[in-house]
Design an enzyme around this catalytic site. Structure first.
Site, short mmCIF file in Angstrom:
data_model
loop_
_atom_site.label_atom_id
_atom_site.label_comp_id
_atom_site.label_asym_id
_atom_site.label_seq_id
_atom_site.Cartn_x
_atom_site.Cartn_y
_atom_site.Cartn_z
N ASP A 39 -37.51 33.06 0.44
CA ASP A 39 -38.37 32.16 -0.35
C ASP A 39 -39.15 31.21 0.56
O ASP A 39 -38.68 30.84 1.64
CB ASP A 39 -37.53 31.33 -1.32
CG ASP A 39 -36.97 32.14 -2.48
OD1 ASP A 39 -37.50 33.24 -2.72
OD2 ASP A 39 -36.02 31.68 -3.11
N TYR A 66 -26.15 32.40 5.34
CA TYR A 66 -27.02 31.24 5.11
C TYR A 66 -26.27 29.95 5.41
O TYR A 66 -25.05 29.87 5.28
CB TYR A 66 -27.46 31.18 3.64
CG TYR A 66 -28.25 32.37 3.15
CD1 TYR A 66 -29.64 32.36 3.20
CD2 TYR A 66 -27.61 33.49 2.64
CE1 TYR A 66 -30.38 33.44 2.74
CE2 TYR A 66 -28.34 34.58 2.19
CZ TYR A 66 -29.72 34.54 2.24
OH TYR A 66 -30.44 35.62 1.80
N ASP A 80 -33.93 24.64 -7.22
CA ASP A 80 -34.12 24.05 -5.90
C ASP A 80 -35.09 22.88 -6.05
O ASP A 80 -35.57 22.59 -7.16
CB ASP A 80 -34.60 25.07 -4.87
CG ASP A 80 -35.96 25.67 -5.20
OD1 ASP A 80 -36.67 25.13 -6.08
OD2 ASP A 80 -36.32 26.68 -4.57
N ARG A 175 -29.41 29.79 -4.63
CA ARG A 175 -29.79 28.79 -5.64
C ARG A 175 -28.85 28.83 -6.84
O ARG A 175 -28.52 27.79 -7.42
CB ARG A 175 -31.23 29.03 -6.11
CG ARG A 175 -32.30 28.58 -5.12
CD ARG A 175 -33.68 28.77 -5.70
NE ARG A 175 -34.09 30.18 -5.74
CZ ARG A 175 -34.99 30.68 -6.58
NH1 ARG A 175 -35.54 29.90 -7.49
NH2 ARG A 175 -35.32 31.95 -6.52
#
Length: 306
Positions: A39, A66, A80, A175
């Site tokens: 993203d 991540y 987010d 997310r």
């Protein structure tokens, strides 16, 4: 034409397509692709395939890792900070121990509801397009695998932030983990920052910025990562010169496997000169005990016969 792989560090606010377009311009070649979309609000590892290596993206490992910062006490439309704030409850009362306690619920093979603003398609349309149009729709759940979540840091306050390292399979939305953790804690949650530290076998410590790539190209010192390095998680098969030529022509070559090797679906193929030729699958031939190699991607064309 440059062929191989590039471990690119995607900067914030760039789309994955932006990065591909920039690499195309820098290399002056059209054949550039990427693995594992990231993203715009996230940074980190973006695997880039160059030239004929674009055909090999499908054989890279799927697991990802991540580092995520989860802000608690806040709910947003996109899960987010890029989205509209829908609710703020404040969570100054939360302790680090309380925030960490539910993390174990997200480890394993779990059912996950992706964000409403995501690239998943429903009846041929992206969810983010439907959401922007104000349409009502159901988000389809998906089964994902989270291997490990480790808390890294805690920042207290009205909207405390928990930093975690997450290792997961393909298709996992970080997310959604941020949103669902906030729901479990009863205060709401959203993703405040995200950096991908590993993707398709490439890691953060070996990644290149666009500026570094441009500098290397200007100095004529850039060398892409060869396919055999990016694909080293697949076992190797070395064929004789005659077998290699016939395999490159698309023929199904008989090959004896050890039983333990039959658990591997794909193999790298090499000739006697240790030249990488491509990727192969294998299959049993019905009514026989014979296994044959099935060419999947022939990376190096066969040499013309003398």
């Amino acid at each position: 034409m440059v062929t191989g792989f590039l471990n690119l560090y995607k900067p914030l606010h760039w789309t994955s397509h932006d990065c591909v377009a920039k690499v195309r311009r820098l290399l002056h070649q059209k054949k550039v692709g990427h693995g594992g979309t990231l993203d715009p609000a996230a940074s980190g590892v973006l695997p880039i395939a160059l030239g004929r290596a674009t055909r090999l993206l499908q054989f890279l490992p799927a697991d990802k890792a991540y580092r995520a910062v989860i802000r608690l006490g806040m709910v947003t439309a996109t899960d987010d900070l890029a989205g509209e704030t829908l609710q703020t409850a404040g969570a100054a009362h939360l302790s680090e121990a309380a925030a960490i306690a539910p993390l174990a619920d997200f480890v394993g093979t779990i059912e996950q509801l992706p964000p409403r603003y995501s690239a998943i398609q429903v009846q041929g349309q992206r969810l983010y397009d439907l959401a922007r149009q104000g349409q009502e729709f159901d988000v389809p759940q998906r089964t994902v695998t989270v291997y490990h979540i480790e808390p890294i840091a805690w920042q207290p306050g009205e909207f405390p932030e928990l930093t975690v390292d997450i290792t997961c399979g393909a298709g996992t939305y970080i997310r959604s983990i941020a949103r669902d953790l906030g729901e479990k804690l009863g205060v709401g949650g959203t993703l405040a920052a995200l950096e991908r530290t590993k993707s398709s076998g490439f890691t953060l410590d070996g990644s290149w910025t666009l500026a570094a790539l441009e500098s290397q190209l200007q100095a004529a010192t850039y060398q892409p990562l060869p396919p055999e390095i990016a694909l080293q998680h697949h076992p190797r098969i070395e064929l004789s010169a005659d077998q290699a030529r016939r395999w490159q022509q698309g023929q199904k070559i008989p090959h004896k496997f050890r039983e333990a090797d039959l658990s591997c679906p794909y193999y790298q193929v090499y000739n006697p000169d240790q030249m990488f030729l491509g990727m192969t699958a294998w299959a049993f031939i019905p009514d026989t005990d014979e296994t044959r190699l099935l060419p999947k991607v022939v990376f190096t064309p066969p040499a013309p016969e003398a």
